[in-house]
Every structure is written in structure tokens, then in C-alpha cells.
Design a protein around this motif. Sequence first.
Motif, short mmCIF file in Angstrom:
data_model
loop_
_atom_site.label_atom_id
_atom_site.label_comp_id
_atom_site.label_asym_id
_atom_site.label_seq_id
_atom_site.Cartn_x
_atom_site.Cartn_y
_atom_site.Cartn_z
N THR A 95 0.84 -1.20 0.00
CA THR A 95 0.00 0.00 0.00
C THR A 95 0.88 1.25 0.00
OG1 THR A 95 -0.11 0.10 2.42
CG2 THR A 95 -1.86 -1.14 1.29
N PHE A 96 0.28 2.38 -0.35
CA PHE A 96 0.96 3.66 -0.25
C PHE A 96 -0.07 4.76 -0.08
CE2 PHE A 96 -0.11 3.56 -4.72
CZ PHE A 96 -0.34 4.88 -5.06
N LYS A 97 0.39 5.94 0.32
CA LYS A 97 -0.46 7.12 0.43
C LYS A 97 -0.13 8.08 -0.71
CE LYS A 97 -0.29 6.77 5.49
NZ LYS A 97 -1.55 6.04 5.63
N ALA A 98 -1.13 8.79 -1.18
CA ALA A 98 -0.94 9.71 -2.30
C ALA A 98 0.10 10.76 -1.94
CB ALA A 98 -2.27 10.39 -2.66
N ASP A 166 -3.77 12.13 3.01
CA ASP A 166 -4.51 10.91 3.33
C ASP A 166 -5.61 11.19 4.35
OD1 ASP A 166 -3.91 7.87 5.12
OD2 ASP A 166 -5.05 8.10 3.27
N PRO A 167 -6.61 12.00 3.98
CA PRO A 167 -7.67 12.33 4.95
C PRO A 167 -8.54 11.12 5.27
CG PRO A 167 -8.30 13.04 2.76
CD PRO A 167 -6.89 12.54 2.64
N GLN A 168 -9.04 11.09 6.49
CA GLN A 168 -9.94 10.03 6.94
C GLN A 168 -11.37 10.55 6.99
OE1 GLN A 168 -8.50 6.87 7.32
NE2 GLN A 168 -6.88 8.13 6.40
N PRO A 169 -12.36 9.65 6.97
CA PRO A 169 -13.76 10.09 6.90
C PRO A 169 -14.17 11.11 7.95
CG PRO A 169 -13.63 7.74 6.50
CD PRO A 169 -12.24 8.18 6.87
N GLY A 170 -13.60 11.03 9.16
CA GLY A 170 -14.00 11.95 10.21
C GLY A 170 -13.26 13.26 10.23
N ASP A 171 -12.28 13.44 9.33
CA ASP A 171 -11.51 14.67 9.30
C ASP A 171 -12.32 15.83 8.73
OD1 ASP A 171 -9.26 13.44 10.35
OD2 ASP A 171 -8.40 12.98 8.39
N PRO A 172 -12.05 17.05 9.18
CA PRO A 172 -12.79 18.20 8.64
C PRO A 172 -12.43 18.44 7.18
CG PRO A 172 -10.98 18.94 10.04
CD PRO A 172 -11.07 17.45 10.21
N PRO A 173 -13.38 18.95 6.39
CA PRO A 173 -13.10 19.24 4.98
C PRO A 173 -12.01 20.30 4.84
CG PRO A 173 -15.45 19.29 5.42
CD PRO A 173 -14.77 19.26 6.75
N VAL A 174 -11.18 20.14 3.83
CA VAL A 174 -10.15 21.13 3.52
C VAL A 174 -10.15 21.41 2.03
CG1 VAL A 174 -8.65 20.51 5.46
CG2 VAL A 174 -8.32 19.40 3.23
N LEU A 188 2.09 15.29 -6.78
CA LEU A 188 0.89 16.11 -6.74
C LEU A 188 -0.19 15.56 -7.68
CD1 LEU A 188 2.43 19.69 -6.52
CD2 LEU A 188 1.84 18.08 -4.71
N PHE A 189 0.23 14.94 -8.78
CA PHE A 189 -0.75 14.28 -9.65
C PHE A 189 -1.36 13.08 -8.94
CE2 PHE A 189 -1.71 11.52 -13.47
CZ PHE A 189 -2.79 12.26 -13.89
N SER A 190 -0.56 12.36 -8.16
CA SER A 190 -1.09 11.27 -7.35
C SER A 190 -2.14 11.80 -6.37
CB SER A 190 0.04 10.58 -6.58
OG SER A 190 -0.45 9.57 -5.71
N ILE A 191 -1.85 12.93 -5.73
CA ILE A 191 -2.81 13.53 -4.81
C ILE A 191 -4.07 13.96 -5.55
CG2 ILE A 191 -3.22 15.56 -3.35
CD1 ILE A 191 -0.29 15.31 -2.42
N LEU A 192 -3.90 14.54 -6.74
CA LEU A 192 -5.05 14.99 -7.53
C LEU A 192 -5.94 13.80 -7.91
CD1 LEU A 192 -6.03 17.74 -8.73
CD2 LEU A 192 -4.95 17.03 -10.87
N LEU A 193 -5.34 12.70 -8.30
CA LEU A 193 -6.11 11.50 -8.64
C LEU A 193 -6.81 10.94 -7.40
CD1 LEU A 193 -3.56 9.75 -11.01
CD2 LEU A 193 -5.74 10.76 -11.69
N HIS A 194 -6.14 11.02 -6.25
CA HIS A 194 -6.76 10.55 -5.02
C HIS A 194 -7.97 11.41 -4.65
CE1 HIS A 194 -7.16 8.49 -1.27
NE2 HIS A 194 -6.78 9.51 -0.52
N VAL A 195 -7.85 12.71 -4.86
CA VAL A 195 -8.98 13.61 -4.63
C VAL A 195 -10.17 13.22 -5.51
CG1 VAL A 195 -9.78 15.99 -5.00
CG2 VAL A 195 -7.62 15.56 -3.79
N ALA A 196 -9.88 12.91 -6.78
CA ALA A 196 -10.95 12.47 -7.69
C ALA A 196 -11.62 11.21 -7.16
CB ALA A 196 -10.39 12.23 -9.08
#
Length: 316
Positions: A95-98, A166-174, A188-196
Motif C-alpha cells: 500500500t501507499f499514500k498519495a 490521506d484524509p480520513q472520513p471523520g476529518d474536517p473538509p479542507v 501532486l498528480f497522485s494527490i489529484l487523482l486521489h482527490v478524484a
Amino acid sequence: MACAAISVGFTIPQLLRGTSRIFPTHSALVVLRHSAFCHCTVNGTTKSKRKMDHLERTANNFRQEMISQAKVCGITNESETVKRLRLAITNKDFTFKAGQWVDFFIPGVSVVGGFSICSSPGLLERDGILELAVKRAVHPPAHWIHTECTLDSEVALRVGGDFFFDPQPGDPPVKLVLIAGGVGINPLFSILLHVADLHEYQESKGYGYKMGTVKLYYSAKNTNELLFKKNILGLMNAFPGKITCHFHVTQQSSQICKEFQPYVTEGRISEEDLEKHVSKYTLWYICGPPPMIESISKLLANIGVPRDCVFFEKWW
């Protein structure tokens, strides 16, 4: 991310059998995990003229204990100087984090590479696939990728890094502002894809982490060197108002094609571009050459962005 790496004098089987001789123990690693939004700041200067190698630069970063075999299942030219690899991961627990990177082990090459992952964690979960985009260089792992790597080539990977989203379901929106320079777009593209993926999950299930808006600012010499640009425009079209981007080119000599003209500015990313996004709900992620990171960080400080909301990673 791609950087110089250390020659450790081991073949890949020796590396896999003797990793304790190369990497710090897990307990000795510095793990910056005060929240799901973490960053790594690596000193870009050294007193000697020798450049720090990948293992030296990342000695204090988090590393997973697992090293997994992987097989190359796709190779494409992302640009004239960048190859994009698709890797089928053997270990199902990998596994990995964006935003994170991998140590890259090549059979017969005694140098350990370091490359940021440019795909989403979701692609790995769904299809067992991870992607890297590597710029041509004399650095042995990058040189191997551009000159010897073929379909079905086997390598090994180990995940590391403290720069991730790597936000979790209970984290506040950002809200996110992603600022990339050159091949610094990879994490950053990895993060963008994770956001999608987060948007899609929340929309289809009605629960999960509720993501705020994301703005990407991406600077390169010219439009030919803007990696993933068609993918990025596709994400904008798929998530209107939620994902937006603006490309910057600093040495454009040819005419910009009509498809990209509305999104391209000639010149560097400016204070005026960024100050409109300042809010207490915004996090700022930066990846690129050290001079760019230092310049953008000073710019953000000038417009009142708190230091603990700015995350960046230096590799060059």
C-alpha cells in the motif's frame, strides 16, 4: 521525483535478503504523522560539493518494512524526456499514500533509485497497478528505465515518504492548492487523482471524506514538458468547479494549441495567482526544484499563509 542514488554494491537478491544492512530499522526512522496531512522538508544544501544520494536524503523519512516484487506491464512516452511505467505489484498487502515515493531496486544495478508515485492509491487497490513517470538522466536507475527496461522486466519496490495527503472520513473538509514545478508534478498528480477518487466515492456512496475544492498550479518550460496535461483537463471536465488547474510556461517558443490556451499563462506563478485562495481551510502542497519551493514558500508567508499549512518536499 528522481534524484541521485547511492551505489550499495549489492545485486537485487542480496538487497532483498539483506535490507537491514541498507535501511535504518523501523524504530529508528523519524515518522512525521501528527495528522493525515504530513510533509517532509529535506535540506537542499550540503557543505560538500558531492550531491546527497537518495538513501542519504531520505534516511530520516518513514519507510515501510515491506519490499515487493513488481513487473513492468506498460511503458509509454509521457513526453520527449519522460517515460511512464505501469507496474503490476506482486504483494497484495503493498500500500501507499498519495504523494509518497518508492525505493526502486533493479536486478543487476547496484544503485537504488528513488521515484515519486504518480498514480492513485485507488488504482493499486482496484487493479494492483502502480505508475511512475521518470525523466531521462545519467542516474543509473533512470538510465536503465530509458534504455533497457522492457515489458515484463522485474524490479522491486519499497514505499517511503512523509509528504502525502490521506484524509480520513471523520476529518474536517479542507481545500487544497497544489503547486508543481517540472517533474515535481508526480506526487501532486497522485494527490489529484486521489482527490478524484474521494469525490467519486462520496458522490456514489453518500458518505466518506467530503473533499473541498482543489486548484493546481503547474509550471514548466513549455507545454511539451507539462506532464499529464490531458489527464488533468479530463479531471477538470469530470469534476467541474471541484478540480481546476492553471498551467504556467516560462520558455514557450511555439504557439500554444487551442485546447490548452484557456488554461496556460506565460510567466511564473505569482502572488496574485495564489492570494485569492488564502483561507483557514486551505492546505498548500509544493513539489519542485528547491529554488522554486523557497520562492513559493516566501510568497505564501508574505500573503499570510501559516507555516503549518504549507507542505513541501525537496529532492533536487
